[in-house]
Motif scaffolding. Structure first.
Motif, short mmCIF file in Angstrom:
data_model
loop_
_atom_site.label_atom_id
_atom_site.label_comp_id
_atom_site.label_asym_id
_atom_site.label_seq_id
_atom_site.Cartn_x
_atom_site.Cartn_y
_atom_site.Cartn_z
N UNK A 100 0.78 -1.06 -0.08
CA UNK A 100 0.11 0.16 0.02
C UNK A 100 0.81 1.12 0.01
N UNK A 101 1.84 1.49 0.78
CA UNK A 101 2.58 2.65 0.98
C UNK A 101 4.24 2.15 1.29
N UNK A 102 4.53 1.00 0.75
CA UNK A 102 5.97 0.47 0.79
C UNK A 102 5.93 -0.94 0.79
N UNK A 103 7.12 -1.49 1.05
CA UNK A 103 7.49 -3.03 0.91
C UNK A 103 7.42 -3.67 2.42
N UNK A 104 6.94 -2.67 3.38
CA UNK A 104 7.12 -3.49 4.66
C UNK A 104 8.49 -3.39 5.67
N UNK A 105 9.31 -2.49 4.71
CA UNK A 105 10.65 -2.36 5.51
C UNK A 105 10.82 -1.32 6.60
N UNK A 106 11.32 -1.31 7.54
CA UNK A 106 11.48 -0.41 8.64
C UNK A 106 12.05 0.92 7.99
N UNK A 107 12.75 0.90 6.79
CA UNK A 107 13.24 2.18 6.37
C UNK A 107 11.97 3.01 5.64
N UNK A 108 11.08 2.27 5.32
CA UNK A 108 9.80 3.27 4.85
C UNK A 108 9.22 3.99 5.92
N UNK A 109 9.25 3.30 7.16
CA UNK A 109 8.76 4.05 8.22
C UNK A 109 9.64 5.27 8.46
N UNK A 110 10.90 5.08 8.41
CA UNK A 110 11.80 6.11 9.02
C UNK A 110 11.58 7.12 8.04
N UNK A 111 11.62 6.95 6.75
CA UNK A 111 11.60 7.87 5.68
C UNK A 111 10.30 8.80 5.78
N UNK A 112 9.18 7.88 5.93
CA UNK A 112 7.73 8.57 5.98
C UNK A 112 7.75 9.40 7.12
N UNK A 113 8.20 9.03 8.38
CA UNK A 113 7.98 10.05 9.68
C UNK A 113 9.22 11.08 9.61
N UNK A 114 10.27 10.84 8.91
CA UNK A 114 11.28 11.74 9.05
C UNK A 114 12.02 11.56 10.26
N UNK A 115 12.20 10.29 10.90
CA UNK A 115 12.96 10.02 12.09
C UNK A 115 14.24 9.22 11.71
N UNK A 116 15.31 9.83 12.40
CA UNK A 116 16.56 9.10 11.90
C UNK A 116 16.65 7.89 12.70
#
Length: 436
Positions: A100-116
């Protein structure tokens, strides 16, 4: 304004959960409000997060959820001082095809939220190569920022010095190094971590982890590396239809795998949930209009479930007039029989014809997209449901009408279609979200 940080690693088994729990408890001990999340399909870690922080944790998943749903869920951290998202597997590990919005990778969430990202690196069996791995992860994807590294399971001061020097040369901050400390290891089971509620000493274990990490990690530097975060209002919520107005939910050591966000969404939509324990030989609430059996570890309690006549007869009577649905372990218990790891066959409730066996273990793991060919509680024919499957049972027989056509994340059709007979339905996947 909350500070957001993602805890990740190059691979599974490196120490993400232990570090997340330790940081959360250590900051909580300092008087900070800490909110945790879990990236990816894991129904066990959120309970550990809640034990560490005193606040409920939920899953966020880029394969199964759209950005609006993720924003809605993460919005619960608005009143926190620190927000931690614990990753799953390695930082960039997901499926091959975008969901839906990515591949399920943790990196997707980090980029989406802008968190290091705070990386946990286990340099066992290597030294400078650990810096090369960290540098590769830092540079792999634009939009994903590395905050720094915590080393875990360093062998000696000399070993630590070698790795630190290499990381410093690569321009990567090292916030601390943890020597091997078996006392804070979390116990394992064949599906991963033992559940938080099964550990009477969980509070002491987390306290010890927090003490140990505070002794070896610069907590102020880690906190300073987190991003100031202003949550954006979500355009919509979960868009979840509860399976009924009054839901009888099986809940005990054999039936506990259900995503926290699903229960919250049901309640937010106005549903009432009453729990009952099949292991205590309890039947579902007679005033409920639907019964839901989550997954869990029924194979470890198969003999007791088979012997609990009040539960079995009560569930059958319920299913005569009202819907009953089972997920994974719950699906197996709705079936005719379950053979345990010792090869002993136990009769289950018989609401479905499914027979499963753990005598020969085979892992079934991955995202699932199901198109319903028949209705199930809360969802109509044609609904597209996203979920995740993780079990070691083998199908011996699945004779009933298939509930759905199920694809894995690559689009391949799989055999675990789920079943329907009368008012009973079941799936091997755990529901995460419905496609809008």
């Amino acid at each position: 304004m909350p500070a957001g940080l993602v805890i990740s690693a190059p691979a599974s088994g490196v120490g993400k959960t232990t570090l997340t729990l330790a940081l959360a408890r250590a900051w909580r001990n300092r008087g900070l409000n800490v909110q945790c999340f879990k990236s990816g399909p894991d129904y066990i870690d959120p309970a550990f997060h809640a034990a560490a922080t005193g606040r409920a944790s939920v899953n966020v998943d880029s394969w199964a959820m759209d950005r609006g749903t993720i924003a809605h869920l993460v919005g619960r951290g608005t009143d926190a001082d620190v927000v931690l998202a614990e990753g799953s597997m390695g930082l960039f590990d997901g499926v091959a095809a975008r969901g839906v919005s990515g591949t399920g990778a943790t990196a997707d969430i980090a980029e989406m939220l802008g968190w290091p990202v705070l990386l946990v690196i286990d340099p066992s069996g290597q030294a400078q190569t650990a810096a090369a791995i960290a540098a590769g992860l830092r540079d792999y994807r634009a939009g994903v920022r590395l905050a720094g590294v915590v080393l875990n399971r360093v062998a000696s001061p000399r070993h630590e010095d070698l790795v630190r020097r290499a990381l410093n040369d690569a321009g990567i901050a090292v916030f601390g190094a943890l020597p091997r400390h078996a006392e804070i290891s979390l116990p394992k089971r064949h599906l991963g971590l033992v559940q938080a509620e099964e550990q009477a000493e969980i509070g002491k274990l987390i306290d010890e982890a927090a003490r140990f990490v505070a002794e070896h990690v610069d907590l102020d530097a880690v906190l300073g590396s987190a991003a100031s975060w202003s949550p954006q209002p979500a355009a919509n919520g979960m868009n979840v239809t509860p399976p009924g107005q009054r839901i009888a939910l099986a809940r005990d050591a054999a039936f506990s795998f259900i995503y926290p966000h699903m229960l919250e969404a049901w309640r937010a939509a106005g549903a009432e949930i009453s729990t009952f324990s099949p292991l205590a030989d309890e039947a579902p609430d007679a005033s409920a209009d639907v019964c839901w059996l989550p997954g869990g570890y029924p194979e470890l309690h198969a003999g007791k479930i088979a012997a609990n006549a009040r539960f079995r007869s009560g569930l059958r009577a319920f299913a005569d007039t009202r819907p009953v649905h089972g997920e994974c372990g719950g699906y197996m218990v709705l079936g005719a029989a379950l053979t345990d790891a010792d090869g002993i066959r136990h009769e289950m409730t018989g609401l479905l014809g499914l027979e499963t066996s753990f005598a020969k273990r085979r892992m079934h793991l991955g995202y699932r997209l199901a198109a319903l060919g028949a209705p199930m509680p809360g969802h109509q024919v044609g609904a597209r449901l996203r979920g995740h499957e993780f079990h070691y049972s083998t199908i011996v027989a699945q004779p009933d009408t298939p509930l759905s056509v199920v694809h894995d994340a690559t689009g391949a059709v799989i055999a675990e279609t789920g079943s329907r007979r009368g008012l009973a339905t079941g799936t091997f996947f755990h529901l995460i979200a419905e496609d809008r």
